[in-house]
Scaffold this motif. Structure first.
Motif, PDB file in Angstrom:
ATOM      1  N   UNK A  58     -13.214   2.257 -11.047  1.00 19.66           N
ATOM      2  CA  UNK A  58     -13.379   2.062  -9.712  1.00 19.66           C
ATOM      3  C   UNK A  58     -12.415   2.461  -8.755  1.00 19.66           C
ATOM      4  N   UNK A  59     -12.904   3.052  -7.560  1.00 20.78           N
ATOM      5  CA  UNK A  59     -12.057   3.606  -6.592  1.00 20.78           C
ATOM      6  C   UNK A  59     -12.539   3.580  -5.375  1.00 20.78           C
ATOM      7  N   UNK A  60     -11.659   3.909  -4.203  1.00 21.08           N
ATOM      8  CA  UNK A  60     -11.918   4.177  -3.000  1.00 21.08           C
ATOM      9  C   UNK A  60     -11.028   5.495  -2.489  1.00 21.08           C
ATOM     10  N   UNK A  61     -11.752   6.087  -1.647  1.00 17.68           N
ATOM     11  CA  UNK A  61     -10.938   7.236  -1.122  1.00 17.68           C
ATOM     12  C   UNK A  61     -10.446   6.834   0.408  1.00 17.68           C
ATOM     13  N   UNK A  62     -10.601   5.901   1.023  1.00 23.19           N
ATOM     14  CA  UNK A  62     -10.029   5.730   2.374  1.00 23.19           C
ATOM     15  C   UNK A  62      -9.341   4.289   2.254  1.00 23.19           C
ATOM     16  N   UNK A  63      -8.541   3.980   3.675  1.00 23.10           N
ATOM     17  CA  UNK A  63      -7.736   3.146   3.548  1.00 23.10           C
ATOM     18  C   UNK A  63      -8.421   1.860   3.017  1.00 23.10           C
ATOM     19  N   UNK A  64      -7.658   1.028   1.826  1.00 21.88           N
ATOM     20  CA  UNK A  64      -7.970   0.035   1.488  1.00 21.88           C
ATOM     21  C   UNK A  64      -6.774  -1.144   1.400  1.00 21.88           C
ATOM     22  N   UNK A  65      -7.409  -2.369   1.478  1.00 18.52           N
ATOM     23  CA  UNK A  65      -6.261  -3.305   2.028  1.00 18.52           C
ATOM     24  C   UNK A  65      -6.400  -4.417   0.917  1.00 18.52           C
ATOM     25  N   UNK A 104      -3.684  -0.823 -11.118  1.00 15.77           N
ATOM     26  CA  UNK A 104      -4.135  -0.447  -9.869  1.00 15.77           C
ATOM     27  C   UNK A 104      -3.097   0.730  -9.399  1.00 15.77           C
ATOM     28  N   UNK A 105      -3.759   2.092  -9.294  1.00 19.61           N
ATOM     29  CA  UNK A 105      -3.072   3.088  -8.434  1.00 19.61           C
ATOM     30  C   UNK A 105      -3.228   3.072  -6.937  1.00 19.61           C
ATOM     31  N   UNK A 106      -2.393   2.871  -6.187  1.00 17.28           N
ATOM     32  CA  UNK A 106      -2.303   2.970  -4.644  1.00 17.28           C
ATOM     33  C   UNK A 106      -2.169   4.222  -4.078  1.00 17.28           C
ATOM     34  N   UNK A 107      -2.900   4.788  -3.355  1.00 16.77           N
ATOM     35  CA  UNK A 107      -2.441   6.123  -2.628  1.00 16.77           C
ATOM     36  C   UNK A 107      -1.984   5.965  -1.256  1.00 16.77           C
ATOM     37  N   UNK A 115       0.324  -8.870   1.168  1.00 16.58           N
ATOM     38  CA  UNK A 115      -0.749  -7.814   1.522  1.00 16.58           C
ATOM     39  C   UNK A 115      -0.426  -6.587   1.543  1.00 16.58           C
ATOM     40  N   UNK A 116      -1.237  -5.641   0.980  1.00 18.87           N
ATOM     41  CA  UNK A 116      -0.768  -4.081   0.685  1.00 18.87           C
ATOM     42  C   UNK A 116      -1.860  -3.128   1.352  1.00 18.87           C
ATOM     43  N   UNK A 117      -1.614  -2.255   1.818  1.00 22.97           N
ATOM     44  CA  UNK A 117      -2.428  -1.289   2.356  1.00 22.97           C
ATOM     45  C   UNK A 117      -2.542   0.149   1.775  1.00 22.97           C
ATOM     46  N   UNK A 118      -3.252   0.631   1.068  1.00 18.04           N
ATOM     47  CA  UNK A 118      -3.334   1.805   0.406  1.00 18.04           C
ATOM     48  C   UNK A 118      -3.985   2.976   1.475  1.00 18.04           C
ATOM     49  N   UNK A 119      -3.233   3.568   2.274  1.00 22.68           N
ATOM     50  CA  UNK A 119      -3.927   4.245   3.202  1.00 22.68           C
ATOM     51  C   UNK A 119      -4.950   5.503   2.771  1.00 22.68           C
ATOM     52  N   UNK A 120      -4.848   6.035   1.480  1.00 22.96           N
ATOM     53  CA  UNK A 120      -5.488   6.905   0.614  1.00 22.96           C
ATOM     54  C   UNK A 120      -6.292   6.439  -0.294  1.00 22.96           C
ATOM     55  N   UNK A 121      -6.511   4.985  -0.319  1.00 25.40           N
ATOM     56  CA  UNK A 121      -7.361   4.596  -1.162  1.00 25.40           C
ATOM     57  C   UNK A 121      -6.719   3.947  -2.521  1.00 25.40           C
ATOM     58  N   UNK A 122      -7.808   3.485  -3.704  1.00 22.06           N
ATOM     59  CA  UNK A 122      -7.001   2.918  -4.855  1.00 22.06           C
ATOM     60  C   UNK A 122      -8.052   3.519  -5.799  1.00 22.06           C
ATOM     61  N   UNK A 139       3.288  -2.118   2.224  1.00 21.70           N
ATOM     62  CA  UNK A 139       3.302  -3.505   1.716  1.00 21.70           C
ATOM     63  C   UNK A 139       3.966  -4.381   2.789  1.00 21.70           C
ATOM     64  N   UNK A 140       3.490  -5.482   2.963  1.00 23.29           N
ATOM     65  CA  UNK A 140       3.983  -6.595   3.757  1.00 23.29           C
ATOM     66  C   UNK A 140       4.226  -7.683   2.783  1.00 23.29           C
ATOM     67  N   UNK A 141       5.540  -7.986   2.449  1.00 25.71           N
ATOM     68  CA  UNK A 141       5.887  -9.122   1.553  1.00 25.71           C
ATOM     69  C   UNK A 141       5.969 -10.185   2.199  1.00 25.71           C
ATOM     70  N   UNK A 142       5.605 -11.572   1.419  1.00 25.84           N
ATOM     71  CA  UNK A 142       5.818 -12.701   1.853  1.00 25.84           C
ATOM     72  C   UNK A 142       7.399 -13.186   2.408  1.00 25.84           C
ATOM     73  N   UNK A 143       7.167 -14.281   3.408  1.00 25.03           N
ATOM     74  CA  UNK A 143       8.346 -14.726   3.872  1.00 25.03           C
ATOM     75  C   UNK A 143       9.343 -15.127   3.076  1.00 25.03           C
TER      76      UNK A 143
END
Length: 179
Positions: A130-137, A160-163, A144-151, A167-171
């Motif tokens: 399973x993969x995406x080629x675009x920004x994936x949240x 999971x490979x993040x491209x 919350x992690x944002x993979x700007x190049x997909x997963x 990352x936004x870590x919890x408080x």
């Protein structure tokens, strides 16, 4: 393509075309259009469904691809539902055994309590990829992690490979605990 899958698709298409419903054929209808409503396509191994693809409507006119409206792909792990991939539209390439789901595409990892969102997800049946080629949240509880190049991952979400990630870590540390 496995013989079992081809037979399932043929029988499904045949039975749906035989049950055409109330809509009558009109000469103005588009040539080659083969629509079916509430369609389910699946593959089984050892009497267990490996994956199930359902759609509100499917156009089977193209002999290479089925075009899907509001598709839902359900992947299974150890006999239990694992991932649910949904979107506004999609396609199923018979020969390549490739499913694409796009338009508000969302993966719900049912056992891991995580959600992945992007414009389009792909699933390669033979490679269980399973993969995406675009920004994936990716959201899991407050992380919350944002993979700007997909997963890229498998249907079990075991790795999971993040491209190009951010990352936004919890408080606090307690937000890392699984509930």
């Amino acid at each position: 393509m496995s013989q079992r899958l081809l037979i399932s698709i043929f029988l499904l298409t045949f039975s749906l075309s035989a049950c055409g419903g109330n809509k009558e054929f009109s000469p103005e209808d588009e040539d080659g259009l083969q629509l079916a409503n509430q369609v389910t396509i699946f593959e089984s191994k050892d009497s267990q469904k490996q994956w199930t693809l359902t759609a509100e409507a499917v156009n089977f006119a193209d002999l290479q691809n089925a075009t899907l409206k509001n598709p839902k792909l359900l992947l299974r792990k150890d006999g239990k539902d694992s991932l649910e991939v949904t979107g506004d539209s999609g396609s199923f390439d018979y020969a390549q055994k490739l499913v694409s789901i796009e338009g508000h595409a969302r993966i719900r990892a049912l056992q891991e309590n995580a959600t992945l969102t992007t414009d389009c997800f792909y699933y390669d049946i033979d490679k269980d990829r399973v993969w995406s080629d675009d920004k994936t949240v990716i959201v899991r509880q407050q992380a919350k992690v944002t993979a700007r190049g997909g997963v890229e991952t498998d249907s079990k979400l075991s790795k999971i490979e993040l491209k190009k990630q951010t990352t936004r870590l919890p408080d606090n540390v307690k937000e890392f605990q699984i509930k």
